[in-house]
Motif scaffolding. Sequence first.
Motif, PDB file in Angstrom:
ATOM      1  N   PRO A 198       0.835  -1.383   0.205  1.00 36.12           N
ATOM      2  CA  PRO A 198      -0.102  -0.122  -0.130  1.00 36.12           C
ATOM      3  C   PRO A 198       0.921   1.083   0.002  1.00 36.12           C
ATOM      4  O   PRO A 198       1.965   1.393   0.496  1.00 36.12           O
ATOM      5  N   TYR A 199       0.289   2.241  -0.592  1.00 32.63           N
ATOM      6  CA  TYR A 199       1.097   3.789  -0.628  1.00 32.63           C
ATOM      7  C   TYR A 199       0.121   4.855  -0.078  1.00 32.63           C
ATOM      8  O   TYR A 199      -0.978   4.965  -0.578  1.00 32.63           O
ATOM      9  N   ALA A 200       0.676   5.355   0.957  1.00 29.47           N
ATOM     10  CA  ALA A 200      -0.032   6.339   1.456  1.00 29.47           C
ATOM     11  C   ALA A 200       0.545   7.788   0.735  1.00 29.47           C
ATOM     12  O   ALA A 200       1.618   8.106   0.761  1.00 29.47           O
ATOM     13  N   THR A 201      -0.498   8.432   0.120  1.00 22.60           N
ATOM     14  CA  THR A 201      -0.298   9.711  -0.438  1.00 22.60           C
ATOM     15  C   THR A 201       0.060  10.932   0.506  1.00 22.60           C
ATOM     16  O   THR A 201      -0.404  10.725   1.591  1.00 22.60           O
ATOM     17  N   PRO A 202       0.447  11.979  -0.018  1.00 27.64           N
ATOM     18  CA  PRO A 202       0.470  13.280   0.627  1.00 27.64           C
ATOM     19  C   PRO A 202      -0.782  13.849   0.654  1.00 27.64           C
ATOM     20  O   PRO A 202      -0.788  14.651   1.509  1.00 27.64           O
ATOM     21  N   VAL A 203      -1.782  13.259  -0.129  1.00 28.91           N
ATOM     22  CA  VAL A 203      -2.986  13.962   0.088  1.00 28.91           C
ATOM     23  C   VAL A 203      -4.176  13.084   0.789  1.00 28.91           C
ATOM     24  O   VAL A 203      -5.063  12.801   0.073  1.00 28.91           O
ATOM     25  N   ALA A 204      -3.602  12.422   1.652  1.00 30.64           N
ATOM     26  CA  ALA A 204      -4.628  11.708   2.749  1.00 30.64           C
ATOM     27  C   ALA A 204      -5.121  10.375   2.223  1.00 30.64           C
ATOM     28  O   ALA A 204      -6.144   9.921   3.199  1.00 30.64           O
ATOM     29  N   VAL A 205      -4.928   9.924   1.154  1.00 29.47           N
ATOM     30  CA  VAL A 205      -5.558   8.577   0.874  1.00 29.47           C
ATOM     31  C   VAL A 205      -4.304   7.429   0.784  1.00 29.47           C
ATOM     32  O   VAL A 205      -3.030   7.894   0.447  1.00 29.47           O
ATOM     33  N   GLU A 206      -4.848   6.368   0.954  1.00 29.64           N
ATOM     34  CA  GLU A 206      -4.050   5.245   1.068  1.00 29.64           C
ATOM     35  C   GLU A 206      -4.366   4.096  -0.379  1.00 29.64           C
ATOM     36  O   GLU A 206      -5.214   3.714   0.007  1.00 29.64           O
ATOM     37  N   TYR A 207      -3.507   4.014  -1.130  1.00 27.54           N
ATOM     38  CA  TYR A 207      -3.922   3.190  -2.243  1.00 27.54           C
ATOM     39  C   TYR A 207      -3.442   1.748  -1.779  1.00 27.54           C
ATOM     40  O   TYR A 207      -2.369   1.499  -1.367  1.00 27.54           O
ATOM     41  N   ASP A 208      -4.489   0.938  -1.907  1.00 30.32           N
ATOM     42  CA  ASP A 208      -4.141  -0.635  -1.538  1.00 30.32           C
ATOM     43  C   ASP A 208      -3.173  -1.313  -2.520  1.00 30.32           C
ATOM     44  O   ASP A 208      -2.387  -1.847  -2.073  1.00 30.32           O
ATOM     45  N   THR A 209      -3.776  -1.366  -3.640  1.00 28.84           N
ATOM     46  CA  THR A 209      -3.128  -1.942  -4.540  1.00 28.84           C
ATOM     47  C   THR A 209      -3.122  -1.249  -5.840  1.00 28.84           C
ATOM     48  O   THR A 209      -3.649  -0.261  -6.107  1.00 28.84           O
ATOM     49  N   GLY A 210      -2.305  -1.776  -6.937  1.00 26.38           N
ATOM     50  CA  GLY A 210      -2.049  -1.017  -8.259  1.00 26.38           C
ATOM     51  C   GLY A 210      -0.703  -1.724  -8.827  1.00 26.38           C
ATOM     52  O   GLY A 210      -0.002  -2.290  -7.885  1.00 26.38           O
ATOM     53  N   ASP A 211      -0.673  -1.533 -10.054  1.00 21.79           N
ATOM     54  CA  ASP A 211       0.436  -1.937 -10.933  1.00 21.79           C
ATOM     55  C   ASP A 211       0.314  -1.048 -12.120  1.00 21.79           C
ATOM     56  O   ASP A 211      -0.188  -1.538 -13.132  1.00 21.79           O
ATOM     57  N   TYR A 212       0.768   0.063 -12.124  1.00 20.30           N
ATOM     58  CA  TYR A 212       0.969   1.056 -13.103  1.00 20.30           C
ATOM     59  C   TYR A 212       1.922   0.710 -14.291  1.00 20.30           C
ATOM     60  O   TYR A 212       1.346   0.956 -15.245  1.00 20.30           O
ATOM     61  N   GLU A 213       2.852   0.043 -13.811  1.00 16.66           N
ATOM     62  CA  GLU A 213       3.745  -0.430 -15.105  1.00 16.66           C
ATOM     63  C   GLU A 213       3.105  -1.831 -15.807  1.00 16.66           C
ATOM     64  O   GLU A 213       3.150  -1.306 -17.075  1.00 16.66           O
ATOM     65  N   ALA A 214       2.166  -2.348 -15.447  1.00 19.63           N
ATOM     66  CA  ALA A 214       1.456  -3.255 -15.940  1.00 19.63           C
ATOM     67  C   ALA A 214       0.601  -2.705 -16.880  1.00 19.63           C
ATOM     68  O   ALA A 214       0.332  -3.044 -18.104  1.00 19.63           O
ATOM     69  N   THR A 215      -0.291  -1.804 -16.482  1.00 24.12           N
ATOM     70  CA  THR A 215      -1.243  -1.282 -17.453  1.00 24.12           C
ATOM     71  C   THR A 215      -0.711  -0.504 -18.600  1.00 24.12           C
ATOM     72  O   THR A 215      -1.046  -0.308 -19.717  1.00 24.12           O
ATOM     73  N   MET A 216       0.452  -0.014 -18.158  1.00 26.60           N
ATOM     74  CA  MET A 216       1.079   0.753 -19.250  1.00 26.60           C
ATOM     75  C   MET A 216       1.865  -0.010 -20.244  1.00 26.60           C
ATOM     76  O   MET A 216       1.675   0.096 -21.383  1.00 26.60           O
ATOM     77  N   ALA A 217       2.283  -1.206 -19.928  1.00 26.95           N
ATOM     78  CA  ALA A 217       2.927  -2.156 -20.920  1.00 26.95           C
ATOM     79  C   ALA A 217       1.940  -2.856 -21.520  1.00 26.95           C
ATOM     80  O   ALA A 217       1.984  -2.936 -22.793  1.00 26.95           O
TER      81      ALA A 217
END
Lengths: 788, 260
Positions: free
Chosen positions: A411-430
């Motif tokens: 998970p990734y906590a952004t500096p704008v108060a939300v926490e992304y649980d999952t994602g794979d931005y490289e995969a969708t870009m590829a």
Amino acid sequence: MPADGGIGAPMKRREDVRFLTGTGRYTDDLNRPGQAYVYFLRSSVAHGKINSVNTEAAAAMPGVIRIFTGADFEGIGGLPCGWQVTDKHGQPMQEPGHPVLAQGKVRHVGDPIAAVVADTLDQARDAAEAIEADIEELPAVIDMKKALEDGAPKVHDDLTSNLCYDWGFVEENKGAVDEAFANAAHVTTLELKNQRLVANPMEPRVAIGDYDPAGDNSTLYTTSQNPHVIRLLMGAFVLGIPEHKLRVVAPDVGGGFGTKIFHYAEEAFCTFAAKQLRRPVKWTSSRSEAFMSDAHGRDHVTKIELALDADNNFTALRTETYANMGAYLSTFAPSVPTWLHGTLMAGNYKTPLIYVNVKAVFTNTVPVDAYRGAGRPEATFQLERLVDKAARELGVDPIALRRQNFITQFPYATPVAVEYDTGDYEATMAKLEEIADLSGFEARLEESKKKGKLRGLGVNCYIEACGIAPSHLVGQLGARAGLYESATVRVNATGGLVVMTGSHSHGQGHETAFPQVIAEMIGIDPSMVEIVHGDTANTPMGMGTYGSRSLAVGGSAMVRATEKIINKAKKIAAHLLEASEGDIELKDGAFSVAGTDKSVAWGDVTLAAYVPHNYPLEDIEPGLEETAFYDPNNFTYPSGAYACEVEVDPETGKVTIESFAAADDFGNIVNPMIVSGQVHGGIAQGIGQALLEGCVYDEDGQLLTGSYMDYAMPRADDVPYYAVDHSCQTPCTHNPLGVKGCGEAGAIGSPPAVVNAVVDALQRAGKTEVTHIDMPLSPSRVWAAMNQ
Amino acid sequence: MYAFELERPTTLADAIKALGGEEAQPLSGGQTLIPTLKQRLAMPSTLVSLTGIDELKGIKNEGGTLTIGGATCHADVAKDGSYPALSDLAGHIGDPHVRNRGTIGGSLANNDPSACYPAAALASGATIVTNNREIAADNYFTGLFETALDEGEIITAVKFPIPEKAAYVKFEQPASRFALVGVFVTKGANGVRVAVTGASEGGVFRWTEAEEALSSNFAPSALEGLSVPADGMIGDLHGTPEYRAHLVGVITKRAVMKAG
Ligand SMILES: Cc1cc2nc3c(=O)[nH]c(=O)nc-3n(C[C@H](O)[C@H](O)[C@H](O)COP(=O)(O)OP(=O)(O)OC[C@H]3O[C@@H](n4cnc5c(N)ncnc54)[C@H](O)[C@@H]3O)c2cc1C
């Protein structure tokens, strides 16, 4: 699982049969015995003082039952706002009243002045023309920045200014963000507009108020995305009718796109008048009325800046946005430019420092509220335009710059108060590079050149927050409601199921997708499951459909209720099989005892629940019906990468979309066909925003785009074949289905791809001074940009 | 809509008689008039429907002249094909509903500054036939929504001499898909004629400089360097006067190219 009907099956939508054969039942198809009709006399000026409204002659006209004006609503509540934003000084926003019928002043073209109820609509309209409304026109404020100038005319005389709030997010970070900009190796700045849109669902709004004096019960039939929310808002805040005396029915609804979330004056009026007059009162919006009374969308003016270090890493982001509220606060308006926009400004990138400033402004225009994507398209558009511009300024590949700055750890906590649980931005870009055949672009560029056309390629990413929303969180952020969802699952004696869900369906396909989930869980055919929604009389309290929340939140409630059903059914099965409950397994619609060939069919168990001759009555109650409420503990974060190729006609500025590809990560997929359809529709709306649509007022506040003669909707030949893919799946970690939501993604992700592509085409043609064009990219605007 | 009487005559004579009544107005395809009535912008007491009159309908091609009945719908003109550029124009008006209801007489009587047929009539040197007289297209279009028709006079037919070469190119206004700029060019017995719709504040007009240039050389290149002044062009949210003036040049070239 049922091979052809469980999770993952591309089933055709069962509801489409009735929609496509004209057998749907929309609100306007309903007529109540003895019903009267209301016609609203609406303001033709944007701002004016109501000196008098003389209805005497009009009231004497044939068929007129009664004429109502603002005076009839004195002492009755106004339309409430469901979200309170706190400004950067810790003060609550300025919140003006919003009377059902105008009182004292009219504040936008279309503001209702009087309502004529008559036996027929034509009689009501004739009488409305005979009303003598003495309205003294006042100077109007249309432009947001002018509205904030000292001495600007005030939309609401009782407020200190036209500023609703000045919001800073995160205010404590501002100093650090400014410092990062001072130390940046490169700063890219972009000023842009996210233009005002009219949602334009195919079905205009309709409301029918009905009152039963025998039981003192009121009913409202309305075109709503969330009947329970309307019942609560209208009952508690406007008319003072307790919820048990008020029923709200939203039958088939022909598209909402956000604009049917809100509680509108016409709904309150019809409910109120029906009780006063002891007659049902019906209102059907004309398309012209829809343009001036449905809440509009977007309308942001933004300056956004990106700071980068010498290695092209994003170090800080700073934005200043003016967000138009229109003349009144629509139901969820304050939340859109703040909590649905500021929290998304990190996008797909690990920018460590972010500061978002939003000034919400009152103007003499139709109120603005959520429209497909609501805040998130505005965030995505500015960020993805900005990153493209930065890449161009730095002379680096825009995809490489994005990749370099992608968030990769979850998970990734952004500096704008939300926490992304999952994602794979490289995969969708590829995946995007593959399905859009990006490596073949140069060859296509040459083909276009041969035809004398300028070709451009635009790529962007998006992230959104949906599955709205954790109640504890939104409560802290100013929501005046919880955002859980509910479901009651009723199993009938013969084994069929009825799911009563608080999630309303108005084009999303719940009636098909929801049964697939239950079919999967029990191992039965989805045709054994019926979905009931849209009537507060027979569904549990639900929050409705918006924010791509239905499957993630409403579906999860249904899963929880079905789990309770299965647990109880296992107890019954254990009794019938004379086995221990712990040994009972449910598979393919039958309960069996583990490790034996003893089993009992689903239908035998459900029958036993209702014909409890042989039943453990001392341990469990008969019957098989369970309810669950589900409140998520985080948002869900769909993401993806989009690519658009355009051709620009250099002589006319006309843009044509040559191809469009979307690689989305929606987590798990229940029905891929519905998901594709949602993406297609979203992209069509995004292309509509990018190239065609735009709601325009003149400086006096007259609506220049009041019909389809001037408001350009996308048509079939404006949109291309779409290459869509949703095979990249990082399931949501916190809901039982692992789903993220797909309803808004297309509209969020597509506008920047189109604009990036057009700017790219012009840049490649040597028009290096063209770094941005404001939407819609109409031929005249593109031509003007090329010839500036 | 306000209440009105509807007359449905089957002969021209009966229609003319009915139109003699107080505040009577002809109704053809209704594609312009009905929306106007729905918005309560007009209040005729009687509408006289023309579409039930056989003598006002149909298309005849005789001796190089195409005669189209005033109440002939766009779809029928699109299907006809004996004047290909005209059929092409008709086939791109509105949508199938509009084409199957809207008529050539209604379009020319209405003379919307963005409509397509006025460009065809003017560029073809057509003749507007009414119940009283014949009016040359050059004398027919008198301004925005203004024509040479008298009160109660109706278009019974339109005669088009079929030119040797012709083409219509419409650059669509994105919302309405009427012409933002539409250009109809012809080359035939009348010489070269270029008519422009959608662009001018004065309605459809002939671009005489272009006609002269094309008379000696009927090719797009003949138009190089020619332009119409922006002054007097329509400016609205879909395009500035400068943009429309520019498009007149571009679209005329394309029409010449298409005419071959
Ligand atoms: C969605 C839409 C799209 C359209 N797109 C286009 C387009 O791309 N290009 C284009 O050119 N047009 C377009 N039109 C207009 C269409 O061509 C209309 O049909 C036309 O303008 C009017 O013809 P009508 O037969 O419908 O006339 P009506 O609406 O019946 O009448 C129009 C006016 O003409 C008068 N009238 C009718 N017939 C006669 C007659 N024979 N003699 C004298 N007066 C008469 C009527 O009294 C009325 O004042 C569009 C219309 C719609 C609704």
